[in-house]
Each structure stands twice: as structure tokens, then as C-alpha cells.
Design a protein around this motif. Sequence first.
Motif, mmCIF file in Angstrom:
data_model
loop_
_atom_site.group_PDB
_atom_site.id
_atom_site.type_symbol
_atom_site.label_atom_id
_atom_site.label_comp_id
_atom_site.label_asym_id
_atom_site.label_seq_id
_atom_site.Cartn_x
_atom_site.Cartn_y
_atom_site.Cartn_z
ATOM 1 N N ASP A 165 1.057 -1.056 0.004
ATOM 2 C CA ASP A 165 -0.004 0.158 0.072
ATOM 3 C C ASP A 165 0.938 1.194 0.057
ATOM 4 O O ASP A 165 1.487 1.481 1.063
ATOM 5 C CB ASP A 165 -1.015 -0.073 1.246
ATOM 6 N N PRO A 166 0.963 1.892 -1.003
ATOM 7 C CA PRO A 166 2.098 2.829 -1.200
ATOM 8 C C PRO A 166 1.579 4.127 -0.380
ATOM 9 O O PRO A 166 0.612 4.646 -0.652
ATOM 10 C CB PRO A 166 2.132 3.037 -2.692
ATOM 11 N N ALA A 167 2.571 4.694 -0.113
ATOM 12 C CA ALA A 167 2.454 6.077 0.673
ATOM 13 C C ALA A 167 2.376 7.237 -0.269
ATOM 14 O O ALA A 167 2.985 7.000 -1.486
ATOM 15 C CB ALA A 167 3.420 6.450 1.904
ATOM 16 N N SER A 225 4.617 9.820 -5.383
ATOM 17 C CA SER A 225 5.342 10.906 -6.200
ATOM 18 C C SER A 225 6.770 10.240 -6.684
ATOM 19 O O SER A 225 7.001 10.972 -7.914
ATOM 20 C CB SER A 225 5.701 11.848 -5.156
ATOM 21 N N ASP A 226 7.416 9.556 -6.005
ATOM 22 C CA ASP A 226 8.531 8.860 -6.490
ATOM 23 C C ASP A 226 8.107 8.314 -8.058
ATOM 24 O O ASP A 226 9.018 8.242 -9.160
ATOM 25 C CB ASP A 226 8.982 7.773 -5.606
ATOM 26 N N VAL A 227 7.243 7.293 -7.874
ATOM 27 C CA VAL A 227 6.747 6.699 -9.144
ATOM 28 C C VAL A 227 6.460 7.513 -10.242
ATOM 29 O O VAL A 227 6.923 7.751 -11.316
ATOM 30 C CB VAL A 227 5.564 5.716 -8.956
ATOM 31 N N LEU A 228 5.602 8.430 -9.992
ATOM 32 C CA LEU A 228 5.233 9.533 -11.129
ATOM 33 C C LEU A 228 6.443 10.221 -11.579
ATOM 34 O O LEU A 228 6.575 10.836 -12.911
ATOM 35 C CB LEU A 228 4.079 10.299 -10.622
ATOM 36 N N GLY A 229 7.024 10.473 -10.725
ATOM 37 C CA GLY A 229 8.470 11.410 -11.054
ATOM 38 C C GLY A 229 9.388 10.581 -11.853
ATOM 39 O O GLY A 229 9.949 11.111 -12.877
ATOM 40 N N GLU A 230 9.390 9.088 -11.618
ATOM 41 C CA GLU A 230 10.241 8.506 -12.458
ATOM 42 C C GLU A 230 9.571 8.310 -13.905
ATOM 43 O O GLU A 230 10.475 8.319 -14.625
ATOM 44 C CB GLU A 230 10.454 7.108 -11.590
ATOM 45 N N ILE A 231 8.474 7.899 -13.977
ATOM 46 C CA ILE A 231 7.759 7.813 -15.234
ATOM 47 C C ILE A 231 8.100 9.060 -16.169
ATOM 48 O O ILE A 231 8.476 9.059 -17.247
ATOM 49 C CB ILE A 231 6.540 7.468 -15.034
ATOM 50 N N THR A 232 7.703 10.242 -15.333
ATOM 51 C CA THR A 232 7.816 11.578 -16.182
ATOM 52 C C THR A 232 9.404 11.718 -16.470
ATOM 53 O O THR A 232 9.661 11.938 -17.727
ATOM 54 C CB THR A 232 7.716 12.591 -15.317
ATOM 55 N N ASN A 233 10.268 11.359 -15.619
ATOM 56 C CA ASN A 233 11.768 11.505 -16.022
ATOM 57 C C ASN A 233 12.111 10.765 -16.985
ATOM 58 O O ASN A 233 12.902 10.980 -18.029
ATOM 59 C CB ASN A 233 12.578 11.177 -14.812
ATOM 60 N N MET A 234 11.720 9.299 -17.336
ATOM 61 C CA MET A 234 11.898 8.576 -18.396
ATOM 62 C C MET A 234 11.254 9.034 -19.773
ATOM 63 O O MET A 234 11.719 8.923 -20.617
ATOM 64 C CB MET A 234 11.314 7.087 -17.999
ATOM 65 N N VAL A 235 10.037 9.376 -19.549
ATOM 66 C CA VAL A 235 9.472 9.845 -20.828
ATOM 67 C C VAL A 235 10.302 11.171 -21.306
ATOM 68 O O VAL A 235 10.691 11.264 -22.591
ATOM 69 C CB VAL A 235 8.038 10.425 -20.550
#
Lengths: 159, 160
Positions: B82-84, B89-99
Motif C-alpha cells: 500500500d504505497p504512501a 510521487s516517486d513513481v510518477l516522478g520516475e515515469i515523467t523523468n523516463m518520458v
Amino acid sequence: MHFISTFTRIAVAEVFDTMLSLKLEALETLEGADVPHGPLEGVVGSVGFAGKINGTLYMRYSDKLACSVTERLIGVTPVTAADSEVADVIGEIANMVSGTMKGQTSKQGYHGWLSTPMILRGSEIFLESKSAPISSMSRFRLPISNDRLEVWVFAKLED
Amino acid sequence: MILDVIHSHIVVVTTDVFKTMLGWRVEEAEPYQRIARPQPLELRSMNGSIGFGGGMSATLFLATDEPLVRLMAGKIMGADIDPAMSDLSDVLGEITNMVAGGCKSRLCDGGFPVVMTIPNIIRGRSIRATGRDVQFMIQRRFLLPEINNDFQISLFGRLN
């Protein structure tokens, strides 16, 4: 205080003095884990830095303060903070503050390019930067308003 | 025209990142149309943001909502966790960074050097983003048919 925080305070004061003939009073500066991320209301001007200094500057105004600053700079009284003139002025100030900071960091060897200014407006806004080892938030009092100007910088320096 | 090239990179890289990182097929929601004049953009409740400098000064937004980011986090961190909010934010930041990073690499390889900022996350309600001194805007909505969801990628900026 980290030199990025110091440069932020100097740049904000210089730009408001030069552009608006306003002497700002710098209040507290919070750094690291003490920096609040929200919730914010009002208008936020932002500019990104990319290069040896990498990060983003955010300047948060209440709607009322954003309108007062706009009126002072261009002599037009906005009907609401959603007016395009307000976005223009808030974006221009963010651009000048980040440009001044860029000049200061370049002298320390941290060169950077600037992104175009973006203006955000909304409610319950939270700002986060997970990759920034440097984070700071400075508050300023303006002589034309009781509302505070708040300035965040999230940054990473590369040698 | 370089804007069509940038648009093409956004589509290819987004499709690739979502397939590779999340295992999701991405479809373009509508046919691509050039936007003649940049308009204010309605962001969503959870948005990744990255700035560009160099050959273009610009800002890219990956606009989405928390439920979709939770699904992304489940794919990356494991469905039983169950992510905090900080994990989201980490996950979305990483996906945005990869795009954004994929677009940057392709632009640099094509002789159009750009640099990019670290990713930021902007959360909130009724957020409207307006660009100043921007000459172009690329805006694409993508569908995720396998999970019946969607997200939007927008790039505001000017060529230097």
C-alpha cells in the motif's frame, strides 16, 4: 543557510526593488525537511533550471497579492487573479528572479539554462521534488500587503 | 518541422516507457493536430513536470490522477504494497523523468541538443497552467485500454 537560499533572497529582493520599487522584508527561510510542500492557494510563478544547477523556482502569491503586484507593475487593475495580465506579470517576475539567480550561481561555476516561465493557479496545491538534495522556502513581507510572498527552490548541483 | 519531430518522439517514448515499465499498451486518444496558439492547460490532480533548456525552453507535464498513479505504483512496487503518497510521487516522478529523458536523448541524437531539469510533482485541485513567452504547445491524451484509464502529456515552450 545554503548559498542557494541566500541567492534566492538576494534575487527576489533585487527584482522587487528594481521592477516595482518595493523594499521587501525577508522573513524566515526554511531548508531541508522543514520546508512545507503545501497546501497552497493562489498564483504560482515557476521557472526551471537545467545544467550544473538543476531544479525549479516557485513563487507563490495570494490572489490579492498577485493582483496588487500586477497593478503596481503595469498600472492596470486586474478584475481577478485569473486575468492574463496577472499571469504575464507573475511569469515575468519569476523569469527575472531566476535569471538573477542564474547569474549568481554561474559565478560559482554552476551554469544553467532556464525553461520558459509557467504560471499555475489552483487550490490545495502541493509541490514536491524527490530528486532535489537542496530545498528551501523563504517568506517575504511586502509593504503593499499583509499577505506573504513565498518562494521555493528545489535544486541539485552537479560538479 | 522540429515540432512534428518532438511530437513523434513523445508518442514513441511514451508508448515504450509505459510498455517497458508498466506492461501497459498505450493508444493515442485522438489524431494529432497542431495547436496554432498555446492555450492554458487544465492539469489533473497529480502531475509530473520537467523543464527543458538549450535548443528549446519548455516544460513537459504528465497529467494524471492519484488512482492511476496507485496502479502504476502497484506495477512497479508490487500489488501487495500500500504505497504512501511519497511513494506515488516517486513513481510518477520516475515515469515523467523516463518520458522526458527519452525525448531528450532522441533530440540530442538528432542534432538538437537540450538539457532537462529534475522532475517535480504538482498535486492539487483545479490547477490551470499557463505558459509565458511560449510559442508552441503539444498536447496529447493517451488511453490505457487494458485498465480503462487515460493520461495526458503536454509540452509548452519556445525554440531557441
